[in-house]
Motif scaffolding. Structure first.
Motif, PDB file in Angstrom:
ATOM      1  N   SER A  14      24.402  28.344 -38.335  1.00 37.54           N
ATOM      2  CA  SER A  14      23.895  27.561 -39.461  1.00 37.54           C
ATOM      3  C   SER A  14      22.699  28.286 -40.066  1.00 37.54           C
ATOM      4  N   ARG A  15      22.407  27.976 -41.315  1.00 36.04           N
ATOM      5  CA  ARG A  15      21.283  28.635 -41.997  1.00 36.04           C
ATOM      6  C   ARG A  15      19.979  28.509 -41.238  1.00 36.04           C
ATOM      7  N   ASP A  16      19.744  27.358 -40.656  1.00 35.30           N
ATOM      8  CA  ASP A  16      18.478  27.164 -39.947  1.00 35.30           C
ATOM      9  C   ASP A  16      18.554  27.636 -38.494  1.00 35.30           C
ATOM     10  N   GLY A  17      19.722  28.121 -38.070  1.00 36.16           N
ATOM     11  CA  GLY A  17      19.876  28.647 -36.723  1.00 36.16           C
ATOM     12  C   GLY A  17      20.004  27.599 -35.637  1.00 36.16           C
ATOM     13  N   SER A  18      20.096  26.352 -36.019  1.00 29.91           N
ATOM     14  CA  SER A  18      20.142  25.288 -35.018  1.00 29.91           C
ATOM     15  C   SER A  18      21.520  25.115 -34.377  1.00 29.91           C
ATOM     16  N   ILE A  19      22.549  25.666 -35.008  1.00 33.14           N
ATOM     17  CA  ILE A  19      23.914  25.562 -34.471  1.00 33.14           C
ATOM     18  C   ILE A  19      24.520  26.962 -34.486  1.00 33.14           C
ATOM     19  N   THR A  20      25.096  27.380 -33.368  1.00 33.50           N
ATOM     20  CA  THR A  20      25.823  28.643 -33.302  1.00 33.50           C
ATOM     21  C   THR A  20      27.171  28.389 -32.639  1.00 33.50           C
ATOM     22  N   VAL A  21      28.183  29.095 -33.111  1.00 33.09           N
ATOM     23  CA  VAL A  21      29.508  28.999 -32.501  1.00 33.09           C
ATOM     24  C   VAL A  21      30.074  30.394 -32.306  1.00 33.09           C
TER      25      VAL A  21
END
Length: 191
Positions: A100-107
Protein backbone atom coordinates in the motif's frame (compact mmCIF):
# COMPACT_ATOMS: atom_id res chain seq x y z
CA UNK A 1 6.00 -45.56 -31.58
CA UNK A 2 4.62 -43.62 -34.51
CA UNK A 3 3.96 -45.64 -37.65
CA UNK A 4 5.96 -44.35 -40.59
CA UNK A 5 5.76 -45.57 -44.15
CA UNK A 6 8.02 -44.48 -46.96
CA UNK A 7 8.63 -45.35 -50.56
CA UNK A 8 12.41 -44.99 -50.32
CA UNK A 9 15.45 -47.16 -49.75
CA UNK A 10 16.19 -49.02 -46.53
CA UNK A 11 18.76 -46.44 -45.35
CA UNK A 12 16.24 -43.61 -45.51
CA UNK A 13 13.66 -45.85 -43.82
CA UNK A 14 16.07 -46.34 -40.89
CA UNK A 15 16.44 -42.58 -40.51
CA UNK A 16 12.69 -42.09 -40.72
CA UNK A 17 12.26 -44.76 -38.01
CA UNK A 18 14.69 -42.84 -35.78
CA UNK A 19 12.79 -39.60 -36.48
CA UNK A 20 9.52 -41.30 -35.55
CA UNK A 21 11.08 -42.49 -32.30
CA UNK A 22 12.31 -38.97 -31.50
CA UNK A 23 8.87 -37.55 -32.27
CA UNK A 24 7.24 -40.09 -29.96
CA UNK A 25 9.77 -39.30 -27.23
CA UNK A 26 9.19 -35.55 -27.52
CA UNK A 27 5.43 -35.53 -28.11
CA UNK A 28 3.54 -33.81 -25.30
CA UNK A 29 1.66 -36.33 -23.15
CA UNK A 30 -1.70 -34.71 -23.83
CA UNK A 31 -1.14 -35.05 -27.59
CA UNK A 32 0.28 -38.46 -28.51
CA UNK A 33 2.27 -38.68 -31.70
CA UNK A 34 0.10 -39.44 -34.68
CA UNK A 35 0.84 -41.96 -37.39
CA UNK A 36 3.34 -40.50 -39.79
CA UNK A 37 3.45 -41.27 -43.49
CA UNK A 38 5.72 -40.06 -46.26
CA UNK A 39 3.46 -39.20 -49.15
CA UNK A 40 3.53 -36.91 -52.11
CA UNK A 41 3.50 -33.27 -51.08
CA UNK A 42 0.12 -32.61 -52.68
CA UNK A 43 -1.41 -35.38 -50.55
CA UNK A 44 -0.39 -33.72 -47.27
CA UNK A 45 -3.07 -32.26 -45.08
CA UNK A 46 -2.52 -28.54 -44.40
CA UNK A 47 -0.78 -27.84 -41.12
CA UNK A 48 0.56 -31.37 -40.67
CA UNK A 49 4.02 -30.31 -39.51
CA UNK A 50 5.35 -33.74 -38.55
CA UNK A 51 4.32 -35.24 -41.85
CA UNK A 52 5.94 -32.34 -43.71
CA UNK A 53 9.17 -32.75 -41.72
CA UNK A 54 9.24 -36.49 -42.39
CA UNK A 55 8.41 -35.75 -46.05
CA UNK A 56 11.46 -33.48 -46.24
CA UNK A 57 13.56 -36.26 -44.76
CA UNK A 58 12.23 -38.79 -47.26
CA UNK A 59 12.95 -36.40 -50.12
CA UNK A 60 16.66 -36.28 -49.24
CA UNK A 61 18.47 -38.61 -51.62
CA UNK A 62 21.86 -38.59 -49.88
CA UNK A 63 22.04 -40.60 -46.63
CA UNK A 64 24.64 -38.24 -45.16
CA UNK A 65 22.43 -35.24 -45.87
CA UNK A 66 19.46 -37.03 -44.29
CA UNK A 67 21.47 -37.86 -41.17
CA UNK A 68 22.69 -34.26 -40.96
CA UNK A 69 19.13 -32.97 -41.28
CA UNK A 70 17.91 -35.38 -38.61
CA UNK A 71 20.76 -34.45 -36.25
CA UNK A 72 19.93 -30.78 -36.72
CA UNK A 73 16.24 -31.40 -36.11
CA UNK A 74 16.93 -33.44 -32.94
CA UNK A 75 19.33 -30.73 -31.69
CA UNK A 76 16.58 -28.14 -32.21
CA UNK A 77 14.07 -30.23 -30.26
CA UNK A 78 16.59 -30.80 -27.47
CA UNK A 79 17.46 -27.08 -27.30
CA UNK A 80 13.78 -26.10 -27.11
CA UNK A 81 13.21 -28.69 -24.37
CA UNK A 82 16.17 -27.30 -22.41
CA UNK A 83 14.85 -23.75 -22.74
CA UNK A 84 11.42 -24.90 -21.60
CA UNK A 85 12.88 -26.63 -18.53
CA UNK A 86 14.83 -23.45 -17.71
CA UNK A 87 11.66 -21.37 -18.06
CA UNK A 88 9.81 -23.72 -15.71
CA UNK A 89 12.62 -23.50 -13.16
CA UNK A 90 12.68 -19.70 -13.31
CA UNK A 91 8.90 -19.30 -13.09
CA UNK A 92 8.72 -21.66 -10.09
CA UNK A 93 11.09 -19.33 -8.21
CA UNK A 94 9.12 -16.13 -8.91
CA UNK A 95 7.00 -14.17 -6.47
CA UNK A 96 4.84 -11.10 -6.95
CA UNK A 97 4.77 -8.28 -4.40
CA UNK A 98 2.61 -5.26 -3.70
CA UNK A 99 2.52 -2.66 -0.94
CA UNK A 100 0.00 0.00 0.00
CA UNK A 101 1.10 3.60 -0.50
CA UNK A 102 1.54 4.13 3.21
CA UNK A 103 3.34 0.79 3.62
CA UNK A 104 0.86 -0.49 6.17
CA UNK A 105 -0.14 -3.52 4.06
CA UNK A 106 2.19 -5.80 2.10
CA UNK A 107 1.37 -8.95 0.16
CA UNK A 108 3.42 -11.59 -1.59
CA UNK A 109 2.05 -14.19 -4.00
CA UNK A 110 3.90 -17.31 -5.10
CA UNK A 111 4.48 -18.55 -8.64
CA UNK A 112 0.96 -20.00 -8.71
CA UNK A 113 -0.50 -16.60 -7.79
CA UNK A 114 -1.64 -17.83 -4.38
CA UNK A 115 -1.12 -15.59 -1.37
CA UNK A 116 2.07 -16.51 0.48
CA UNK A 117 2.28 -13.69 2.96
CA UNK A 118 0.23 -10.79 4.22
CA UNK A 119 1.74 -8.09 6.37
CA UNK A 120 -0.39 -5.65 8.34
CA UNK A 121 0.89 -3.02 10.72
CA UNK A 122 -1.17 -1.22 13.33
CA UNK A 123 -1.94 1.65 10.96
CA UNK A 124 -3.69 -0.80 8.56
CA UNK A 125 -6.03 -1.80 11.37
CA UNK A 126 -7.29 1.79 11.84
CA UNK A 127 -9.92 1.33 9.14
CA UNK A 128 -13.17 -0.57 8.73
CA UNK A 129 -13.15 -4.28 8.00
CA UNK A 130 -14.70 -3.65 4.57
CA UNK A 131 -12.01 -1.11 3.61
CA UNK A 132 -9.22 -3.37 4.86
CA UNK A 133 -10.62 -6.30 2.91
CA UNK A 134 -10.88 -4.19 -0.27
CA UNK A 135 -7.30 -2.91 0.14
CA UNK A 136 -5.93 -6.43 0.65
CA UNK A 137 -7.84 -7.80 -2.35
CA UNK A 138 -6.56 -4.94 -4.52
CA UNK A 139 -2.98 -5.55 -3.40
CA UNK A 140 -3.27 -9.27 -4.14
CA UNK A 141 -4.40 -8.45 -7.70
CA UNK A 142 -1.48 -6.02 -8.05
CA UNK A 143 0.98 -8.65 -6.82
CA UNK A 144 -0.46 -11.19 -9.28
CA UNK A 145 -0.12 -8.69 -12.13
CA UNK A 146 3.47 -8.07 -11.00
CA UNK A 147 4.03 -11.85 -11.14
CA UNK A 148 2.58 -12.02 -14.67
CA UNK A 149 4.92 -9.21 -15.79
CA UNK A 150 7.89 -11.12 -14.40
CA UNK A 151 6.77 -14.29 -16.18
CA UNK A 152 6.59 -12.33 -19.44
CA UNK A 153 10.22 -11.27 -18.98
CA UNK A 154 11.31 -14.84 -18.22
CA UNK A 155 9.49 -16.12 -21.32
CA UNK A 156 11.28 -13.46 -23.39
CA UNK A 157 14.67 -14.49 -21.99
CA UNK A 158 14.21 -18.25 -22.41
CA UNK A 159 11.81 -19.63 -25.01
CA UNK A 160 10.84 -16.36 -26.70
CA UNK A 161 7.59 -14.44 -26.79
CA UNK A 162 6.73 -15.64 -30.29
CA UNK A 163 7.07 -19.39 -29.66
CA UNK A 164 4.15 -21.73 -29.11
CA UNK A 165 5.44 -22.51 -25.62
CA UNK A 166 5.91 -18.83 -24.81
CA UNK A 167 2.45 -17.92 -26.02
CA UNK A 168 0.85 -20.73 -23.98
CA UNK A 169 2.62 -19.70 -20.77
CA UNK A 170 1.82 -16.02 -21.29
CA UNK A 171 -1.81 -16.78 -22.03
CA UNK A 172 -2.07 -18.80 -18.85
CA UNK A 173 -0.70 -16.02 -16.65
CA UNK A 174 -2.31 -13.02 -18.32
CA UNK A 175 -5.70 -14.74 -18.36
CA UNK A 176 -5.54 -15.62 -14.67
CA UNK A 177 -3.79 -12.43 -13.56
CA UNK A 178 -4.72 -9.49 -15.78
CA UNK A 179 -3.41 -6.01 -15.11
CA UNK A 180 -5.58 -4.35 -12.48
CA UNK A 181 -7.98 -1.59 -13.54
CA UNK A 182 -6.56 1.94 -13.50
CA UNK A 183 -8.26 2.80 -10.21
CA UNK A 184 -6.47 -0.15 -8.53
CA UNK A 185 -2.97 0.52 -9.83
CA UNK A 186 -0.55 1.46 -7.09
CA UNK A 187 0.33 4.84 -8.56
CA UNK A 188 -3.33 5.84 -9.05
CA UNK A 189 -4.82 5.14 -5.62
CA UNK A 190 -3.78 6.73 -2.37
CA UNK A 191 -4.71 5.02 0.85
Amino acid sequence: MARVSVSAGRDVQKIVDVAAHVIDRTAPPERPAADLHCVDKEDLAPGCRRVIDIHRLCAIENLDAAEEWLDSWVAGVDAQASRTVELSRRVAALTGNARSRDGSITVTVGSSGALESLGLDDQALQTTGADLSRHITTLIRQAQAHLAAQVTEQVRQTVGLDTETGQAVLHSFTTRFPAPPDDERPDRRAW
